[in-house]
Enzyme design. Structure first.
Site, short mmCIF file in Angstrom:
data_model
loop_
_atom_site.label_atom_id
_atom_site.label_comp_id
_atom_site.label_asym_id
_atom_site.label_seq_id
_atom_site.Cartn_x
_atom_site.Cartn_y
_atom_site.Cartn_z
N SER A 1 44.96 38.54 44.07
CA SER A 1 44.81 37.35 43.23
C SER A 1 45.32 36.09 43.91
CB SER A 1 45.55 37.54 41.90
OG SER A 1 44.96 38.54 41.12
N GLN A 2 44.80 34.97 43.48
CA GLN A 2 45.27 33.65 43.92
C GLN A 2 46.77 33.54 43.65
OE1 GLN A 2 43.86 30.57 41.39
NE2 GLN A 2 44.33 28.91 42.81
#
Length: 216
Positions: free
Chosen positions: A66-67
């Site tokens: 994930s970011q």
């Protein structure tokens, strides 16, 4: 693996934490965990040069890491009512979110349906000398009932609806942070007060789907 962790990565982690702070992340414990976590060991070596960019990256098996902003935001939301003693994570994935959580609580219980990802995540956590994580190869929709109830639950993939098993395994006073939806997804906070569940919508997000059933 351990040879990939060094002073340069420490500085890169600190710079990433500073960037996230400038974007609104304010919890000191979360920022410290981000600064101390070598994100490059959680991504394929070919993508290591992008590891400290604020972006999601592919990790194989149709999954992504994930970011960093989302990792930090969800972690911050989990800690909004104080430090949880235990956390259930649904979707170990790369293990990066797991590593952040392990620095924020006494014990993390993490469930992953793809065995190859689970093995790789274990290696990364060992390289960071994190030993307060228990892992299960299982269906995230079912949670980890025998280890509950949990002060906090975080889901790192999006189910079409909130899995009932996760609501059942949430401790009284606990909170669940979860992206929900298919084409359009909303990050939600669900808090439990006895048999009452209160829901708050946070923001639009984009996650891979939380797939029920068969293990890989």
């Amino acid at each position: 693996m351990s040879s990939r962790i060094g002073g340069k990565s420490k500085r890169s982690g600190e710079l990433l934490a500073q960037k996230l702070q400038s974007e609104g992340i304010s919890n000191p414990a979360v920022l410290k965990a981000i600064a101390h976590s070598p994100r490059h060991i959680f991504v394929p070596e070919i993508l290591a040069h992008k590891a400290y960019d604020n972006t999601a990256l592919p990790i194989g098996q149709g999954q992504t890491i994930s970011q960093p902003y989302i990792v930090a935001k969800m972690s911050e939301l989990l800690l909004a009512d104080g430090r949880p003693q235990n956390i259930l994570e649904i979707g170990t994935g790369s293990g990066y979110q797991t590593a952040i959580l392990a620095q924020l609580t006494d014990k993390v219980f993490s469930v992953e349906r793809i065995k190859a990802l689970q093995w790789q995540a274990k290696r990364c956590l060992r390289a960071m000398d994190l030993h307060n994580v228990a892992m299960k190869h299982g269906d995230g929709w079912q949670g980890w009932r025998s280890k509950g109830p949990f002060d906090a639950i975080i889901v790192t993939a999006a189910p079409s609806s909130v899995p009932p098993a996760l609501l059942d395994q949430l401790a009284d006073g606990g909170r669940l942070v979860i992206p929900v939806g298919e084409q359009t997804q909303i990050l939600k906070i669900i808090t439990r007060e006895g048999d009452v569940y209160n829901e708050q919508q946070v923001e639009a997000v984009r996650f891979v789907p939380l797939v029920p059933g068969d293990l890989l």
